[in-house]
Write a protein that holds these residues in place. Structure first.
Motif, PDB file in Angstrom:
ATOM      1  N   GLY A  22      34.655   7.659 -34.814  1.00  0.00           N
ATOM      2  CA  GLY A  22      34.807   8.555 -33.675  1.00  0.00           C
ATOM      3  C   GLY A  22      34.742   7.842 -32.346  1.00  0.00           C
ATOM      4  N   GLY A  23      33.723   6.968 -32.183  1.00  0.00           N
ATOM      5  CA  GLY A  23      33.531   6.272 -30.921  1.00  0.00           C
ATOM      6  C   GLY A  23      33.477   4.770 -31.101  1.00  0.00           C
ATOM      7  N   ILE A  24      32.948   4.080 -30.096  1.00  0.00           N
ATOM      8  CA  ILE A  24      32.889   2.615 -30.150  1.00  0.00           C
ATOM      9  C   ILE A  24      31.523   2.110 -30.610  1.00  0.00           C
ATOM     10  N   ASP A  25      30.619   3.025 -30.953  1.00  0.00           N
ATOM     11  CA  ASP A  25      29.265   2.689 -31.417  1.00  0.00           C
ATOM     12  C   ASP A  25      28.461   1.959 -30.342  1.00  0.00           C
ATOM     13  N   ALA A  26      28.498   2.506 -29.132  1.00  0.00           N
ATOM     14  CA  ALA A  26      27.742   1.919 -28.029  1.00  0.00           C
ATOM     15  C   ALA A  26      26.238   1.988 -28.277  1.00  0.00           C
ATOM     16  N   ARG A  27      25.791   3.063 -28.900  1.00  0.00           N
ATOM     17  CA  ARG A  27      24.348   3.205 -29.121  1.00  0.00           C
ATOM     18  C   ARG A  27      23.815   2.107 -30.038  1.00  0.00           C
ATOM     19  N   TYR A  28      24.620   1.652 -30.967  1.00  0.00           N
ATOM     20  CA  TYR A  28      24.203   0.527 -31.802  1.00  0.00           C
ATOM     21  C   TYR A  28      24.065  -0.734 -30.947  1.00  0.00           C
ATOM     22  N   ALA A  29      25.024  -0.963 -30.057  1.00  0.00           N
ATOM     23  CA  ALA A  29      24.957  -2.150 -29.200  1.00  0.00           C
ATOM     24  C   ALA A  29      23.695  -2.140 -28.354  1.00  0.00           C
ATOM     25  N   THR A  84      20.822  -1.404 -29.146  1.00  0.00           N
ATOM     26  CA  THR A  84      19.658  -1.870 -29.901  1.00  0.00           C
ATOM     27  C   THR A  84      19.606  -3.388 -30.015  1.00  0.00           C
ATOM     28  N   VAL A  85      20.666  -4.071 -29.574  1.00  0.00           N
ATOM     29  CA  VAL A  85      20.761  -5.528 -29.672  1.00  0.00           C
ATOM     30  C   VAL A  85      20.432  -6.125 -28.305  1.00  0.00           C
ATOM     31  N   PRO A  86      19.634  -7.192 -28.222  1.00  0.00           N
ATOM     32  CA  PRO A  86      19.318  -7.792 -26.928  1.00  0.00           C
ATOM     33  C   PRO A  86      20.578  -8.074 -26.111  1.00  0.00           C
ATOM     34  N   GLY A  87      20.580  -7.613 -24.878  1.00  0.00           N
ATOM     35  CA  GLY A  87      21.732  -7.796 -23.992  1.00  0.00           C
ATOM     36  C   GLY A  87      22.823  -6.767 -24.182  1.00  0.00           C
ATOM     37  N   GLY A  88      22.673  -5.879 -25.161  1.00  0.00           N
ATOM     38  CA  GLY A  88      23.745  -4.979 -25.554  1.00  0.00           C
ATOM     39  C   GLY A  88      24.004  -3.799 -24.655  1.00  0.00           C
ATOM     40  N   THR A  89      23.333  -3.737 -23.509  1.00  0.00           N
ATOM     41  CA  THR A  89      23.678  -2.720 -22.500  1.00  0.00           C
ATOM     42  C   THR A  89      24.476  -3.341 -21.355  1.00  0.00           C
ATOM     43  N   GLY A  90      24.941  -4.585 -21.568  1.00  0.00           N
ATOM     44  CA  GLY A  90      25.658  -5.288 -20.514  1.00  0.00           C
ATOM     45  C   GLY A  90      24.750  -6.047 -19.578  1.00  0.00           C
ATOM     46  N   THR A  91      23.550  -6.346 -20.033  1.00  0.00           N
ATOM     47  CA  THR A  91      22.554  -7.021 -19.206  1.00  0.00           C
ATOM     48  C   THR A  91      23.098  -8.331 -18.640  1.00  0.00           C
ATOM     49  N   GLY A  92      22.976  -8.495 -17.335  1.00  0.00           N
ATOM     50  CA  GLY A  92      23.385  -9.738 -16.685  1.00  0.00           C
ATOM     51  C   GLY A  92      24.867  -9.863 -16.421  1.00  0.00           C
ATOM     52  N   VAL A  93      25.647  -8.852 -16.765  1.00  0.00           N
ATOM     53  CA  VAL A  93      27.098  -8.894 -16.576  1.00  0.00           C
ATOM     54  C   VAL A  93      27.468  -8.141 -15.300  1.00  0.00           C
ATOM     55  N   LYS A  94      28.413  -8.685 -14.550  1.00  0.00           N
ATOM     56  CA  LYS A  94      28.907  -8.037 -13.340  1.00  0.00           C
ATOM     57  C   LYS A  94      30.288  -7.448 -13.597  1.00  0.00           C
ATOM     58  N   ILE A  95      30.486  -6.213 -13.140  1.00  0.00           N
ATOM     59  CA  ILE A  95      31.746  -5.497 -13.284  1.00  0.00           C
ATOM     60  C   ILE A  95      32.225  -5.071 -11.899  1.00  0.00           C
ATOM     61  N   ASN A 112      29.196  -5.223 -22.906  1.00  0.00           N
ATOM     62  CA  ASN A 112      28.089  -5.255 -23.856  1.00  0.00           C
ATOM     63  C   ASN A 112      28.149  -6.492 -24.735  1.00  0.00           C
ATOM     64  N   LEU A 113      29.343  -6.863 -25.162  1.00  0.00           N
ATOM     65  CA  LEU A 113      29.478  -8.078 -25.972  1.00  0.00           C
ATOM     66  C   LEU A 113      29.138  -9.319 -25.150  1.00  0.00           C
ATOM     67  N   GLN A 114      29.588  -9.341 -23.898  1.00  0.00           N
ATOM     68  CA  GLN A 114      29.241 -10.480 -23.042  1.00  0.00           C
ATOM     69  C   GLN A 114      27.743 -10.524 -22.764  1.00  0.00           C
ATOM     70  N   GLY A 115      27.123  -9.349 -22.611  1.00  0.00           N
ATOM     71  CA  GLY A 115      25.680  -9.301 -22.412  1.00  0.00           C
ATOM     72  C   GLY A 115      24.921  -9.854 -23.606  1.00  0.00           C
ATOM     73  N   ILE A 116      25.392  -9.529 -24.802  1.00  0.00           N
ATOM     74  CA  ILE A 116      24.768 -10.053 -26.020  1.00  0.00           C
ATOM     75  C   ILE A 116      24.956 -11.559 -26.097  1.00  0.00           C
ATOM     76  N   ALA A 117      26.140 -12.029 -25.747  1.00  0.00           N
ATOM     77  CA  ALA A 117      26.389 -13.479 -25.743  1.00  0.00           C
ATOM     78  C   ALA A 117      25.459 -14.179 -24.761  1.00  0.00           C
ATOM     79  N   ASN A 118      25.247 -13.588 -23.609  1.00  0.00           N
ATOM     80  CA  ASN A 118      24.329 -14.174 -22.634  1.00  0.00           C
ATOM     81  C   ASN A 118      22.906 -14.220 -23.181  1.00  0.00           C
ATOM     82  N   LEU A 125      31.877  -1.745 -31.825  1.00  0.00           N
ATOM     83  CA  LEU A 125      30.840  -2.728 -31.520  1.00  0.00           C
ATOM     84  C   LEU A 125      29.993  -3.092 -32.727  1.00  0.00           C
ATOM     85  N   ARG A 126      29.798  -2.171 -33.661  1.00  0.00           N
ATOM     86  CA  ARG A 126      29.004  -2.489 -34.848  1.00  0.00           C
ATOM     87  C   ARG A 126      29.693  -3.561 -35.691  1.00  0.00           C
TER      88      ARG A 126
END
Length: 522
Positions: A219-226, A228-239, A470-476, A512-513
């Protein structure tokens, strides 16, 4: 400006140029071996239908020619040309004499343009900044980048249509020293339309439960799963969002880290930009919506006082390597649709990278490590059509941007009006997106307005931005650092939820999952 006055200024420019020819040329310490920049295919006939509104005439001279604005006049700075530029100019068989003659001819054509002023630089950054950005992008990518200071614009009078300038564009493209000339159509948001007739409210409520695009796949992109992963809310990323206007006072938006350019004072533009922001960074505060990348920093770059291409370069500089630039605009391109039966007001609207200046700005941004997400547009067109002369053929040219089409919310089939084709990378919800603005869901004034019907590739693209951030935040967070834009694009395509079976290619929707384990090598 009278013709005689322009001719006098051109004559002075000619004499200055001849003097510069005698000056010692700046020597490069070495000539780098880079993958050549792809050639530009000039149109042989007018691209835009006669009735198309146009806002500027864009002219680019060939690489290496070193044409610049000095004293308000276009000049050839031959004495400043380095060895690399000489090599690029030589590829086109251009002599100094031919270049000067062509420049004089171009200025004579410009006299006849229904313009608001003299030609000026298309990109607003200073020359040193553009030169350094070009050098770093070439060093990082191993590919030649365009000299963005070879682009010039002639602002057109309000009400100008393509019929007024098509002949002049043809005359400019006939000049050997001109790489490309075109009339840039007026831009608009890549949205489908809303009926803002919502319920008035006196207190904010939570709408996250209605944001189906946050749900798990399919249904969606599974943002809520992201999340739960460190950085998975886009932490440290600029848009940074590039478009017309935003409401920074909305109750559910964070403070902007960057506020560039000039905004339109228009409610429609403001609602659009605010809705886009809500999808990406609506605050996680217990009311309103929750943005996919609510841990990211967000900013905007307004287009009211500059070209789209200029706004792209400024946005890319603001977000830096690993940041995300969102392009939420579309404009009328060549007529290619034979049967446009829905959303007819936006027929033949195409993505921004169709125009070469925008393409070069995007290509430089992605070569510098910036993720660019681009709305595919709502023009009902197949981007593989011969009408576009290979502009969207990835084997001919690839800007590195992630191009986003629109699918239905339930089956992920192409919306009837979405652009499609082999250049499209991914899709997301093109309807029923719950976010900020408009007020059809609830409203207690513009600062507390919400919608349940944001749509178009304008609603799809910010959903994809959320996945990218979110993926870039996790990578960071895991020490991987900035991801290569093309590698992240490929990851989204390889791990997404497939589109419904259809002859129109719009690609998968991010999942994202599935993408996160591959990113982490699990």
């Amino acid at each position: 400006m009278k013709v005689s006055f322009l001719k006098n200024r051109v004559t002075r420019t000619w004499m200055m140029g001849l003097c510069l020819l005698a000056a010692p040329a700046a020597q490069a310490s070495s000539v780098r071996v880079l993958d050549p920049r792809l050639p530009t295919v000039k149109p042989t006939s007018p691209e835009l239908e006669p009735e198309t509104p146009v806002q500027r005439l864009v002219v680019k001279f060939h690489e290496g020619t070193r044409v610049r604005v000095r004293g308000g006049v276009l000049q050839v700075l031959s004495g400043e040309r380095n060895l690399d530029e000489r090599g690029r100019m030589a590829r086109h068989g251009l002599s100094e004499l031919k270049l000067y003659v062509d420049l004089l001819s171009a200025l004579r054509v410009i006299v006849d343009v229904p313009r608001m002023g003299p030609p000026g630089r298309l990109f607003r950054q200073d020359e040193l900044t553009l030169a350094e950005r070009k050098r770093l992008a070439e060093e990082r990518s191993g590919k030649e980048m365009a000299d963005l200071d070879l682009y010039f614009e002639v602002p057109l009078k309000p009400g100008t249509i393509a019929a007024d300038v098509n002949g002049l564009v043809t005359r400019l493209n006939a000049l050997e020293s001109v790489e490309i000339a075109y009339a840039e159509a007026a831009t608009e948001p890549a949205w489908f339309g809303l009926d803002a007739s919502g319920q008035a409210g006196t207190m904010s409520v939570g709408y996250e439960g209605m944001q189906g695009y946050l749900d798990e796949a399919p249904g969606g992109i599974d943002a809520r799963y992201a999340w739960t992963v460190p950085g998975g809310t886009g932490t440290g990323v600029k848009i940074v969002d590039v478009e017309g206007a935003w409401n920074g006072s909305h109750e559910d938006l964070p403070r902007f880290f960057h506020a560039g350019g000039v905004q339109y004072n228009d409610t429609g533009w403001r609602n659009h930009g605010t809705a886009v922001m809500g999808v990406m960074v609506g605050q996680n505060n217990g009311y309103g919506v929750t943005g996919i990348s609510h841990g990211a920093q967000v900013g905007h770059e307004g287009i009211a006082g500059q070209s789209i291409a200029s706004a792209i370069t400024r946005a890319a500089l603001a977000v830096g390597k690993g940041g995300v630039v969102l392009l939420q605009l579309q404009a009328k391109g060549p007529r290619s649709t034979l049967d446009c039966t829905c959303n007819t007001s936006q027929c033949d609207e195409v993505p921004l990278e169709y125009w070469r200046a925008n393409f070069d700005a995007i290509a430089q941004a992605t070569a510098s490590g910036v993720h660019v997400v681009e709305a595919a547009g709502n023009g009902s067109v197949n981007l593989d059509s011969p009408a576009y002369r290979g502009a969207f053929d990835r084997s001919v040219r690839d800007s590195g941007a992630i191009m986003v089409a629109a699918g239905t919310a339930d089956t992920h089939a192409p919306m009837c009006w979405t652009n499609h084709g082999s250049r499209v990378d991914v899709q997301a919800w093109g309807e029923k997106v719950v976010t900020l603005g408009y007020g059809d869901l609830s409203s207690a004034g513009e600062n507390r307005s919400y919608t349940g019907n944001f749509s178009g590739t304008s609603s799809a693209a910010p959903i994809v931005v959320g996945a990218v951030a979110n993926l870039q935040g996790i990578a960071n967070a895991t020490g991987k650092g900035p991801l290569e834009p093309r590698a992240l694009r490929a990851l989204l395509r390889a791990t997404g939820t497939p589109q419904a079976s259809n002859t129109k290619q719009i690609g998968p929707m991010p999942n994202l999952r599935q993408a996160i384990p591959q990113l982490l090598g699990q």
